[in-house]
Design a protein around this motif. Structure first.
Motif, PDB file in Angstrom:
ATOM      1  N   SER A  84       0.828  -1.216   0.000  1.00 13.37           N
ATOM      2  CA  SER A  84       0.000   0.000   0.000  1.00 13.37           C
ATOM      3  C   SER A  84       0.857   1.259   0.000  1.00 13.37           C
ATOM      4  N   LYS A  87       2.541   3.823  -4.756  1.00 14.59           N
ATOM      5  CA  LYS A  87       1.389   4.494  -5.374  1.00 14.59           C
ATOM      6  C   LYS A  87       0.768   3.675  -6.490  1.00 14.59           C
ATOM      7  N   GLU A  90      -2.220   1.473  -5.535  1.00 12.17           N
ATOM      8  CA  GLU A  90      -3.461   2.008  -4.979  1.00 12.17           C
ATOM      9  C   GLU A  90      -4.676   1.493  -5.733  1.00 12.17           C
ATOM     10  N   THR A  91      -4.600   1.553  -7.051  1.00  7.73           N
ATOM     11  CA  THR A  91      -5.718   1.084  -7.883  1.00  7.73           C
ATOM     12  C   THR A  91      -5.928  -0.405  -7.720  1.00  7.73           C
ATOM     13  N   GLU A  94      -7.666  -1.119  -4.462  1.00  5.25           N
ATOM     14  CA  GLU A  94      -9.083  -0.740  -4.555  1.00  5.25           C
ATOM     15  C   GLU A  94      -9.870  -1.801  -5.307  1.00  5.25           C
TER      16      GLU A  94
END
Length: 282
Positions: A84, A87, A90-91, A94
């Motif tokens: 996490s 960067k 991140e997607t 999610e």
């Protein structure tokens, strides 16, 4: 007006469209109906643990997990990769949370290990995963000790799905733990279900994937192990498609594996890809 030019252009467009069409009847013929149907007892006391390295790997077993949930089983998922703190992940995280929600996973744990770049994978230069097997194994073992699942679901140990080394290593470590701990009276390990495919379907889905041929040479393998059982997933196909749709950033690769149905082709797709196959470790 140059009618010959427009006629030629239209012909090329029609040929292109036809080439993009999927022959679902042909795919359906690749299913192996000689493989015995999965028979498994499960209830509200059954605990299932999915162990995969990447977000989207869990798509492979949505039918099986949905089937077990319909019997009352509780599902946890351990995803080993995707820090996490990075960067770029991140997607992916999610999307993984979306997937876990669609699947009805009671608890998702993300270990956040390093995920190697594709160029490194194709050169068998996967840092951490070869050098830190003991650390990865400890993460998997800790989760098993805490959750005490009876059923584990992973990739196969032979080639790792379509040939990804992180798939193969995570499955191998999981199977090692299974054999080491199966006699432990404080645990309740019973079976591992490893994703597989029958030969004709394997050839259709994987033969054009560069990692597949490379991994077969690297491991001196003929490919996926023969499946022991098959599960008709007609009742759970929509859930599987919805889970795949969570992983929007991966649509390009998922479409290569025919893991997402195109609009207007839901029925044909569900009938062609109507089964999941597994090798069973006991």
């Amino acid at each position: 007006m140059n009618y010959k030019f427009y006629f030629l252009l239209l012909s090329l467009i029609l040929v292109s469209c036809n080439n993009n069409q999927v022959n679902y009847k042909k795919i359906a013929s690749f299913q192996d109906h000689s493989i015995k149907n999965l028979e498994i007892s499960a209830d509200k006391n059954t605990r299932v643990l999915l162990i995969f390295p990447h977000a989207d790997d869990e798509i492979t077993c949505v039918g099986l997990t949905s089937y077990l949930k319909s019997k009352g089983a509780k599902i946890h998922m351990l995803t080993l990769g995707h820090s996490s703190e990075t960067k770029i992940n991140e997607t992916r995280i999610e999307e993984l949370n979306c997937s876990a929600t669609k699947m009805g996973v009671e608890k998702l744990e993300i270990a956040g290990l390093i995920i190697n770049k594709w160029d490194d994978i194709m050169n068998d230069n996967i840092s951490f995963w070869y050098d830190k097997k003991d650390s990865i194994k400890a993460i998997i073992s800790d989760k098993i000790k805490r959750y005490k699942p009876q059923i584990l679901i992973t990739y196969d140990t032979e080639i790792g799905g379509y040939g990804h080394p992180e798939h193969r290593i995570s499955a191998q470590l999981t199977e090692e733990i299974f054999h080491e701990k199966k006699s432990d009276s404080t645990l309740y390990l019973e079976k591992i279900y490893q994703f597989s495919l029958p030969e004709k379907l394997e050839n259709f889905m994987l033969s054009n994937i560069p990692a597949y041929d490379y991994s077969k040479k690297l491991t001196n393998s003929e490919g996926l192990p023969n499946p022991d059982v098959a599960l008709n997933i007609a009742d759970y196909w929509k859930i599987k498609n919805d889970v795949a749709l969570c992983h929007e950033s991966q649509f390009k690769i998922l479409n290569k594996f025919h893991m997402i149905a195109k609009k207007g082709e839901l029925k044909n797709h569900s009938e062609a890809f109507s089964k999941e196959y597994y090798t069973v470790i006991e």
